[in-house]
Design an enzyme around this catalytic site. Structure first.
Site, PDB file in Angstrom:
ATOM      1  N   GLY B 238       0.880  -1.184  -0.079  1.00  0.00           N
ATOM      2  CA  GLY B 238      -0.087  -0.115  -0.041  1.00  0.00           C
ATOM      3  C   GLY B 238       0.999   1.071   0.011  1.00  0.00           C
ATOM      4  N   GLY B 465       2.245  -6.645   4.459  1.00  0.00           N
ATOM      5  CA  GLY B 465       3.476  -7.246   4.464  1.00  0.00           C
ATOM      6  C   GLY B 465       4.559  -6.769   5.616  1.00  0.00           C
ATOM      7  N   ASN B 586       9.972  -8.331  16.126  1.00  0.00           N
ATOM      8  CA  ASN B 586      10.426  -9.473  15.524  1.00  0.00           C
ATOM      9  C   ASN B 586      11.468  -9.092  14.307  1.00  0.00           C
ATOM     10  OD1 ASN B 586      10.588 -11.496  13.304  1.00  0.00           O
ATOM     11  ND2 ASN B 586       8.655 -12.212  13.705  1.00  0.00           N
ATOM     12  N   THR B 589      11.001  -9.877  10.692  1.00  0.00           N
ATOM     13  CA  THR B 589      10.287  -8.963   9.833  1.00  0.00           C
ATOM     14  C   THR B 589      10.420  -7.541   9.967  1.00  0.00           C
ATOM     15  OG1 THR B 589       8.668  -8.783  11.592  1.00  0.00           O
ATOM     16  CG2 THR B 589       8.034 -10.667  10.092  1.00  0.00           C
ATOM     17  N   GLY B 659       8.028   1.135  10.063  1.00  0.00           N
ATOM     18  CA  GLY B 659       7.697   1.087   8.510  1.00  0.00           C
ATOM     19  C   GLY B 659       8.094   2.244   7.584  1.00  0.00           C
ATOM     20  N   GLU B 660       8.394   3.378   8.065  1.00  0.00           N
ATOM     21  CA  GLU B 660       8.547   4.577   7.445  1.00  0.00           C
ATOM     22  C   GLU B 660       9.945   5.022   7.543  1.00  0.00           C
ATOM     23  OE1 GLU B 660       4.597   6.817   6.918  1.00  0.00           O
ATOM     24  OE2 GLU B 660       4.608   5.439   8.478  1.00  0.00           O
TER      25      GLU B 660
END
Lengths: 338, 697, 169
Positions: B238, B465, B586, B589, B659-660
């Protein structure tokens, strides 16, 4: 996508007859370009004649020491062929620089050189394009010209409204190598078979940008022949692009160096694979020092027309292709000495 | 202060729970939802950039066998709410940008739907359009606020005075390009309207948040939220573009309502995504830095000009990171927008921070050069004690440690004076800082239930994801004090409790907090020996919330760049990132997310560029052959490391969101390395070989 | 215009009617319900639809179904029996060589094709000596896998996954 009929004739002759009989018919081989264009509405045939399984898929030795590439041989098989790798590295390298493993498994010897010229406006049916809709004008002039031509173009900003204006480039890597190799194209058409030099296969837009090649309607490439090269020939293909892989050439150079001279073809700079005959003339019989090559390329590029446009235009291609030729010939001569 | 969860499952590098389905291709994405007898949609788009549709010839299309519906502005249902102009699909014949949706064809097959949609003739009354972003436009305006609710402008002290009196100054303009998110899964939906059912509208939609998606759709169609179900177990990427629904979702819902009982499917084509799925605005950033000879900043200012669409405002908060990164007594930030006849910009991975860490981090490199100072050291001497923007203390800030560890891991000390040649390549090193705010959304609820001997946590979260399928069980396990194998998590459906959007790197922070509260409630109610069916729920707002600290993740990125001496081709053989982003739930990931962000940052630096053609008002290179995303061969060695950071203020997991941050600063590090390699200073992205050629020997 | 064709997909034979315009990709996804190959760009520009077509990795978004009557297709879902994983799939899991998973079936099929092509001694763009042996080096794998875009950018994990699977053969 417009509906179309599909035919898979029993042999090549029948395929040629079927296409010749239907004005809006096309041949289908690997499909990597045609199906793309069908979806975009760029190609709108009434009849698709599948020849993928009709022509030869083999690479065979010719009596003169050359090689014949069957039209249905895939780009990956040709690139992997030992004889091609050993004798025509420029071709193997060009093939391997093109597209991706998946696409090379589908694309064929006959189809690859016949892919249409590439231009973002040609591919977008909502914008005017002389190639797609003759007389509608050229959207690329003054637009996004990064991948467009600098050679074979009359002016830096040709008249976009003139029906002959087209500044698209031919995207095939393979074709650039074949141009430098003086390959011969075996063609079967409605009036029989003929052979033409590969360098005569593609054409500049002239007053008919809609036509990319000199093949007549219904003419089908059945094989491409590679002539034998003298012992000691060295060749290389150098592609310069925006990504390390999976990108069309900004510029590319195919060079074949023999004792007699240099054969040089340029990609990404013109509507056709561009055989640099002017430079070749100036290099004949000369030692290929950087200065000599630079002078030859200065002459070759004297008529080049940088295309201004959004995102900076494409004037960079002129020094870039110049530098790439110098570097490629330097590499070949250095290797030869080593 | 928060007592952090005792990490047992947290911190384990567990393999993704959804991995087997993904490597086989059996994970079901929105368009792939198996439904009986689906119909297929294809949109019709405007081919002018401004004006009005005067007529659409649909009669022939409607008469075709297999065509089920043709919706246009002239026959589509009137929506209950048109407050959000992006969602007011087919409500008016006005065309606000090229590519706008002006119709949809629904047919028995996808081939037919596309053929018919492409064949509809449209008559327009075209008007001149205005779609060129320039800084000299007289109509630039200050929005009321910028994205995420930040103030538009800030000012402290006197930047101009400091610029006049400082020993060293930098004053340059930097540009970041228009970028498109381009998740590989296109925006796609399967929709079903069953008028008599309790939940009449079901959308299997590719979204970063089923609940925000449902809220938007129900408002637009005047439905209760309970009348809409959104399902999305898997999202094929996304990067912000599925954070809010776009017009395609309203269009497919409308198509479904036109064909009650019949499921309909709509996937945007890749080309359509360049018009309809949001994008990152290009930015033009003027940076002013004033410093003393020791490198201490006396002033830092950023003045941003960027674009939005006339039809709906989105104001990227590009100047925001400059407000808090470095200490300086005089500071200024401004945002000015040009409202153009263009598609609607929106979120793209690290909106604000991503473009906003380009200009300043390159300007700092230029300042370091002026000063003859190591760029790492320059950043270290400007480390602020407290947040310069709010005056609050940091919840934790380890930028200096990231810079030092990164320098050591990368081998920064080998850097040398520059323009080093190895064979055919010039080699250079560059550095930049990374930052991303630690956020938690206001609403999210989780249920924890004991079912047949296992614990089941339910929350309408999304896994794009990012690993939510895998890390939420880890959090739930530690919050419940049980083995992670005994925990099942169910996400991606509005049947589960409300979850916030997977955006702002806030998913794990928010959902994990809700899950932790639910687990605590569960244990309080039922102890450690529950019965089958025992259930408790928890809200994120029951979790401790610290308001007294400025909470950010920080990082440092180091790039090695090679520039070919003949052709100017660029390669990045090495990227090293060191991040301080709280506790890692984690490592497997997490590393993927950080590396993915860095790679996307490199892609932004070297490859991606939506070339907007203002003559026609569209992105000229609107497909993946011409819009270049870095490919495998562009990537060589990319390392992401993290500090073992303990932050007791952010949440019970101690997590900051990852994430960013990886995409922030990367492009600056690359550009700084290009300068080190060649002496060519590129202030406009992307860095492509044509910008190198004039500077080569 | 319709045509009747037969396909063998993941070991199962199908007889189906397709529009002459239907691609193999849409035939699988919309007619046969096999959604393992993904549609990312539909124009041969992303690699998400990669399958093994008559044994070779191929993009089926650019393949007309009618032109592949009788084809044998293996998707990522057909590489191993249910409940088992192909060594490439196992390596992708262990190396975390994906995130969102949408490009993954195509990456996996492409990797299976790459290993086969390397076994055959096929050179690539980065093979220094066109007439020599091919090794499963980082650069070789990265170049050969470049036809599969990964927007999540798992590239640094995909290469070791392919190498791991290659070594495990």
């Amino acid at each position: 996508m417009k509906p179309f009929s599909y035919a898979r004739p029993g042999d090549v002759a029948e395929a040629v007859r079927e296409v010749a009989a239907e004005p809006n018919a096309v041949f289908l081989a690997g499909g990597t370009n045609l199906v793309d264009h069908l979806k975009l509405g760029v190609a709108t045939p009434d009849l698709v004649v599948d020849v993928r399984t009709l022509t030869s898929q083999e690479v065979t030795d010719l009596p003169d020491g050359g090689l014949r590439l069957g039209a249905a041989s895939t780009n990956s098989e040709v690139a992997a062929d030992r004889r091609v790798r050993e004798r025509y590295p420029v071709l193997a390298q060009a093939l391997l620089a093109g597209a991706t493993g998946q696409l090379r498994n589908a694309a064929t010897t006959g189809g690859n050189p016949l892919q249409r010229t590439r231009c973002v406006y040609f591919q977008d049916v909502t914008t005017p394009c002389n190639k797609r809709e003759p007389g509608s004008g050229c959207s690329a002039v003054g637009g996004y010209t990064r991948y467009h031509a600098v050679l074979g173009v009359d002016a830096a900003l040709p008249d976009p409204d003139a029906p002959g204006t087209c500044i698209a480039t031919h995207p095939s890597d393979m074709a650039v190598a074949l141009a430098a190799l003086d390959a011969q194209v075996q063609v079967l058409g409605p009036s029989g078979a003929r052979t033409l030099p590969f360098t005569d296969l593609h054409r500049l837009p002239g007053d008919d940008p809609a036509t990319d090649t000199t093949l007549g309607h219904g003419e089908l490439i059945t094989a491409i022949d590679l002539p034998p090269l003298p012992a000691g020939t060295r060749s290389a293909y150098r592609k310069v692009r925006d990504r390390a892989s999976y990108a069309f050439a900004l510029v590319s150079v195919a060079a074949v160096v023999t004792d007699d001279g240099v054969r040089l073809a340029l990609g990404g700079v013109a509507h056709t694979p561009w055989r640099a005959t002017r430079a070749e003339e100036l290099l004949r019989g000369r030692a290929l020092t950087d200065d000599v090559v630079r002078a030859a390329m200065d002459a070759e590029l004297a008529a080049a027309q940088p295309q201004p446009g959004i995102d900076g235009g494409n004037g960079f291609k002129i020094p870039l292709v110049h530098r790439t030729v110098v570097a490629t010939l330097r590499q070949l001569t250095t290797e030869a000495q080593a | 202060m928060t007592d952090l969860l005792e990490p047992r499952a947290i911190g384990q590098a567990l393999v993704r729970r959804d991995g087997e389905q993904k490597v086989r291709g059996t994970a079901t994405y929105a368009y792939e939802t198996p439904v009986e007898n689906p119909a297929f949609c294809h949109p019709v788009q405007a081919t002018i950039a401004r004006g009005r549709v005067t007529a659409m010839d649909t009669a022939a299309a409607e008469a075709l066998d297999g065509v089920l519906a043709v919706l246009t502005p002239f026959n589509a249902e009137r929506l209950a709410s048109t407050d959000d102009a992006e969602y007011a699909v087919l409500q008016s014949p006005e065309v606000a940008f090229r590519g706008q949706l002006i119709g949809v064809v629904v047919a028995e097959t996808s081939e037919l739907a596309r053929e018919v949609a492409d064949g509809i003739t449209v008559a327009y009354a075209e008007q001149p359009h205005d779609s060129e972003l320039r800084t000299d436009r007289p109509d630039l305006y200050a929005p009321e606020q910028v994205n995420a609710g930040h103030p538009t402008d800030t000012s402290e002290g006197d930047v101009e005075a400091a610029m006049r009196s400082a020993e060293v100054t930098v004053d340059h303009t930097y540009e970041t390009q228009m970028l498109h998110n381009n998740p590989i899964e296109p925006h796609a939906t399967t929709a079903l309207w069953e008028p008599g059912a309790d939940v009449p509208l079901t959308l299997w939609d590719s979204t970063q948040g089923v609940h925000p998606d449902r809220a938007a759709v129900s408002e637009v169609f005047g439905l209760d939220e309970q009348q809409v179900r959104v399902v999305c177990p898997y999202v094929g990427g996304g990067f912000g573009s599925k954070g809010n629904p776009h017009a395609n979702v309203m269009l497919v819902a409308m198509a479904a309502r036109a064909l009650p009982g019949r499921p309909v499917k709509l996937a945007l084509t890749r080309q359509q995504m360049f018009f309809l799925a949001g994008y990152r605005t290009p930015t033009i950033q003027r940076l002013q830095l004033a410093a003393d000879r020791r490198g201490r900043l006396q002033a830092i200012a950023i003045d941003v000009v960027e674009q939005t669409s006339k039809v709906k405002e989105f104001a990227e908060q590009t100047g925001v990171p400059t407000r808090m990164m470095y200490a300086s007594p005089n500071r200024r930030s401004t945002h000015r927008l040009a409202a153009l006849d263009v598609p609607i910009p929106s979120w793209m991975r690290a909106p604000g921070e991503c473009p906003g860490m380009f200009g300043p981090e390159v300007a700092l490199d230029e300042l370091a050069e002026e000063l003859g100072m190591d760029p790492v050291q320059l950043r270290i001497v400007n480390e602020p004690d407290v947040d310069p923007d709010t005056g609050k203390p940091w919840s934790s800030r380890h930028l200096v440690e990231c810079l030092r560890e990164g320098a050591q891991r990368f081998g920064w000390s080998d850097r040398g004076p520059g323009r080093r040649r190895e064979g055919d390549w010039f080699v250079g090193y560059g550095v930049a800082s990374s930052v991303y705010p630690t956020m938690r959304q206001a609403t999210s609820t989780a249920n924890v239930r004991f079912e047949r001997g296992r614990y089941v946590a339910e929350i309408g979260a999304a896994d794009l994801g990012t690993g939510a399928w895998t890390v939420l069980p880890q959090i739930a396990a530690d919050a419940l004090g049980v083995d992670v194998a005994d925990v099942e998590v169910r996400i991606g459906d509005t049947r589960y409790p409300t979850a916030s959007v997977a955006g702002g790197s806030s998913g794990t922070n928010t959902w994990g907090s809700a899950v932790s509260v639910a687990a605590r409630e569960f244990r309080d109610k039922f102890g450690t020996d529950p019965h089958d069916g025992d259930e408790a729920s928890g809200d994120v707002d029951q979790a401790a919330m610290d308001e007294d600290h400025a909470a950010y993740a920080f990082g440092a990125q180091f790039a090695e760049v090679r520039v070919h001496a003949d052709t100017g081709e660029l390669r990045v053989p090495r990227l090293t990132g060191v991040f301080a982003c709280g506790r890692i739930i984690n490592p497997r990931t997490a590393r993927s997310q950080l590396i993915g962000g860095m790679t996307m940052g490199m892609s932004m630096a070297l490859h991606e560029n939506s070339v907007f053609d203002p003559r026609i008002g569209q992105v000229a290179n609107h497909d993946l052959a011409e819009y270049h995303i870095s490919v495998n061969a562009d990537v060589q060695q990319i390392e992401a490391h993290w500090l073992d950071e303990h932050d007791p203020y952010v949440n019970v997991m101690g997590s900051k969101g990852i994430g960013e941050i990886g995409i922030t600063g990367t492009a600056a590090a690359v550009v700084n390395a290009v300068h080190h390699a060649t002496g060519v200073r590129v202030r406009s992205l992307p860095v492509t070989l044509d910008k190198m050629v004039p500077g080569l020997p | 215009m319709d045509a009747e064709i037969s396909l063998r997909v993941d070991g199962e034979s199908h007889r189906l009617t397709v529009d002459t315009r239907t691609t193999l990709l849409d035939a699988l996804r919309e007619r046969l319900g096999n959604t393992s190959p993904k549609k990312g760009c539909d124009h041969g520009q992303c690699g998400a639809c990669t399958v093994l077509l008559d044994g070779r990795r191929s993009l089926i978004c650019l393949a007309l179904a009618v032109a592949h009557d009788g084809a044998e297709i293996t998707t990522a879902d057909g590489l191993a029996p249910a409940g088992e994983l192909h060594p490439v799939q196992q390596a992708f899991l262990e190396q975390d060589a994906f995130q969102c998973g949408y490009c993954t079936p195509g990456q996996v099929c492409s990797a299976v094709g790459v290993l086969d092509e390397v076994d055959r001694g096929w050179p690539s763009h980065v093979t220094e000596d066109l007439t020599g042996d091919v090794e499963l080096s980082h650069d070789e794998v990265a170049e050969r896998m470049s036809g599969n875009l990964c927007r999540c950018a798992a590239y640094v994990n995909i290469v070791p996954a392919v190498q791991q699977a290659g070594g495990a053969r």
